[in-house]
Design an enzyme around this catalytic site. Structure first.
Site, PDB file in Angstrom:
ATOM      1  CE1 TYR A 135      14.377 -25.135   6.381  1.00 55.24           C
ATOM      2  CE2 TYR A 135      14.968 -23.126   5.226  1.00 55.24           C
ATOM      3  CZ  TYR A 135      14.950 -24.507   5.289  1.00 55.24           C
ATOM      4  OH  TYR A 135      15.489 -25.243   4.286  1.00 55.24           O
ATOM      5  CD  GLU A 136      18.069 -21.824   9.811  1.00 51.71           C
ATOM      6  OE1 GLU A 136      18.459 -21.205  10.814  1.00 51.71           O
ATOM      7  OE2 GLU A 136      17.830 -23.035   9.842  1.00 51.71           O
ATOM      8  N   GLY A 137      14.957 -17.509  10.345  1.00 50.02           N
ATOM      9  CA  GLY A 137      14.531 -16.122  10.427  1.00 50.02           C
ATOM     10  C   GLY A 137      13.739 -15.759   9.196  1.00 50.02           C
TER      11      GLY A 137
END
Length: 596
Positions: A442-444
């Site tokens: 997550y968060e890229g």
């Protein structure tokens, strides 16, 4: 049940000896009164809260998870989470680094990051609830209207309200240019927002009285793609002009994800049905505004993985010293026991030292970036602010991707130390592995971070940011050229710095001919640059340890030994990574799609 002891000695080493952070930050007027005793006192108290309040709730949270009432759309967090949050707020932790203008204590980001390392070690799932509020606070502080700031920031600062980021939708994942959520302007200046969001961490819970969602959506006249996205503040409860809570807004949790890890954090499917929101920043400029929160979250995710690496290491060491299995190959080390403690076995030591080195390297890097972030936001000299901002931009994808990759390696090693017990819930190790795995996504995803590093942060400016950081390393090497004892660290550091320059140029030239070459090399490239940054941190630490190893404190001997292990056993990964990166695109494209 796993335990957690905050590594205060190493935290203080990084802050005071490696970074000289107090003197560095005191050049900033807002931190002019900062002193080491205050920093240490904050860390000690934060460590007590983490180890005594949060750590005992980690297994509980994992076992119970969150529960959604589908009738009311309310989410109940695991036993003890709500009470722990109440203590957190009452003790002022939520306001630690916030601006005094909004009721904050005005401490540096560095101190907040150090406290959050301990919170993440103790209980990552719980820590995500207040952690996301920092990002919402930062985005509103940077891009919100005066009215939004006055309405939301004091409550986010106090912790009475929490915040989230509502980005992803079922069909678009990381490609936010595909999102469909709509925002329709109203006569009173607000917007009615309709759509669906998924994977929203802390999207609904019972720990705070209101939740401020930052939602990406499209206006009716929005162009297609990422240039047509706007950002809106959408509270769970509408807020009256006097700041009191009004009616329930049209945003609710439609379901909870049943996921592999971080069970104690509510990962929500959020439904918006004519939810009332206000525009944050300019129309169609939502992504730049949201990137304030996203970049902060990427640094936060790196910190989560530092926390997991540290706590997994601590518990694995305790187990390895206590568990007896077989004899050392060179003969019994504990003849008084039926077998030797497994810490005598070389491969067990390698796994433990890998985890320790990755924890110590991550701590040095995260704290370094936190100091640079403080300077980028608050230093009175514009040139310093610009240089620090460039450094933070370059290192953010490394903090997120390199540290989270390393944490998964480290927690898996620590689980392996336990043998079969590593797979049993009550020991806690398998939870650390599961929780660490999400941080790579997550968060890229870490591939996205690698593309960001190579494509945007390095090739995008002709290598200017990387060159500036490389010069910093070169100055350190040159300044210590006559330090013969340090050559075992500075020579390979200097060699790698030169190789990275040539390596970058080679990949860049191939990318000019075919941009897919950048995609083929990016992940390996990030591993190489990540190791360059860690090697620089370890070389500086080794210099201090060499100067002080004659002290009676065994800390410095251990510091030097871990640095030597890193250079001998972990840094050589760069050779393989450069070879595989240079192998290029062809091996990835020769197989026809139909044959996969």
């Amino acid at each position: 049940m796993p335990s957690y002891t905050p590594p205060l000695r190493d935290m203080q080493f990084v802050i005071h000896e490696l970074l000289g952070a107090v003197d560095e930050l005191k050049t900033i007027p807002a931190y002019a009164d900062l002193d080491a005793d205050t920093v240490n006192a904050v860390l000690e108290e934060g460590g007590k809260f983490a180890s005594k309040v949060l750590a005992p709730l980690n297994l509980v949270g994992d076992a119970e998870g969150c529960v959604l009432d589908k009738t009311t759309h309310e989410v109940k967090t695991p036993t003890g989470f709500k009470d722990a949050y109440k203590q957190y707020v009452e003790n002022g932790w939520s306001a630690l680094s916030a601006d005094p203008q909004w009721g904050g204590q005005g401490m540096p980001m560095l101190v907040n990051q150090a406290v959050y390392e301990m919170l993440n070690s103790a209980n990552q799932a719980w820590t995500m609830y207040p952690g996301l509020s920092h990002g919402a606070h930062a985005a509103l502080e940077a891009h919100g209207t005066d009215e939004q700031k006055k309405l939301y920031l004091p409550k986010l600062t106090s912790g009475e309200w929490t915040g989230t980021m509502c980005l992803t939708e079922p069909h678009c994942g990381t490609d936010l240019g595909l999102l469909r959520t709509k925002a329709v302007p109203q006569a009173d200046g607000t917007y009615k927002i309709t759509g669906a969001k998924i994977f929203i961490s802390a999207g609904e819970h019972d720990m705070a009285e209101n939740i401020v969602h930052l939602v990406l959506a499209r206006l009716p006249d929005a162009p297609e793609g990422s240039k047509g996205i706007s950002l809106f503040a959408v509270p769970k409860f509408n807020v009256n002009a006097d700041g009191s809570l009004g009616s329930r807004n049209g945003i609710h949790c439609g379901g909870l994800e049943h996921k592999m890890g971080i069970h104690g954090n509510a990962t929500c499917q959020m439904v918006l049905e004519d939810a009332v929101g206000t525009l944050v920043g300019k129309p169609h400029r939502g992504l730049p505004a949201m990137f304030v929160m996203m970049n902060g979250a990427r640094l936060g995710v790196g910190n989560q993985s530092l926390g997991l690496t540290q706590v997994a290491y601590e518990n694995a060491v305790n187990y390895a010293k206590d568990r007896v299995q077989m004899r050392a190959l060179s003969g019994p080390k504990r003849p008084d026991l039926a077998a030797d403690p497994i810490i005598v076995h070389p491969d067990v030591r390698k796994m433990l030292l890998t985890a320790r080195a990755y924890a110590e390297g991550a701590r040095a890097l995260i704290y370094f970036v936190a100091v640079e972030l403080d300077k980028a936001h608050n230093h009175p000299d514009e040139a310093v602010r610009k240089a620090s901002d460039d450094t933070v931009a370059l290192l953010t994808p490394i903090v997120k991707a390199f540290i989270t990759d390393n944490a998964y390696i480290a927690t898996t090693h620590c689980q392996q130390v336990y043998g079969g017990h590593g797979y049993i819930h009550e020991w806690g190790m398998e939870q650390f592995v599961r929780d660490a795995r999400i941080n790579m996504i997550y968060e890229g995803t870490n591939t996205v971070q690698s593309l960001d590093l190579l494509g945007r942060k390095v090739l995008g400016d002709g290598g200017a940011k990387l060159t500036a950081f490389g010069k910093t390393i070169a100055r350190f090497v040159k300044a210590n050229a006559d330090n013969e004892a340090l050559q075992e660290f500075t020579k390979p550091l200097s060699d790698l710095g030169q190789k990275v320059q040539a390596f970058t140029m080679e990949i860049g030239m191939k990318g000019m001919q075919n941009p897919d070459e950048v995609g083929a090399a990016a992940v390996d490239y990030l591993r190489v640059v990540g190791h360059l940054v860690f090697a620089y941190m370890f070389a500086q630490s080794a210099k201090i340890a060499l100067e002080k190893q004659s002290d009676s404190d065994p800390f410095y001997k251990a510091k030097l030994t871990v640095a030597r292990f890193y250079f001998a056993k972990l840094l050589p990964e760069v050779e393989t990574a450069m070879i595989t990166a240079k192998a290029g695109l062809k091996p990835l494209t020769e197989l026809d799609e139909a044959l996969f």
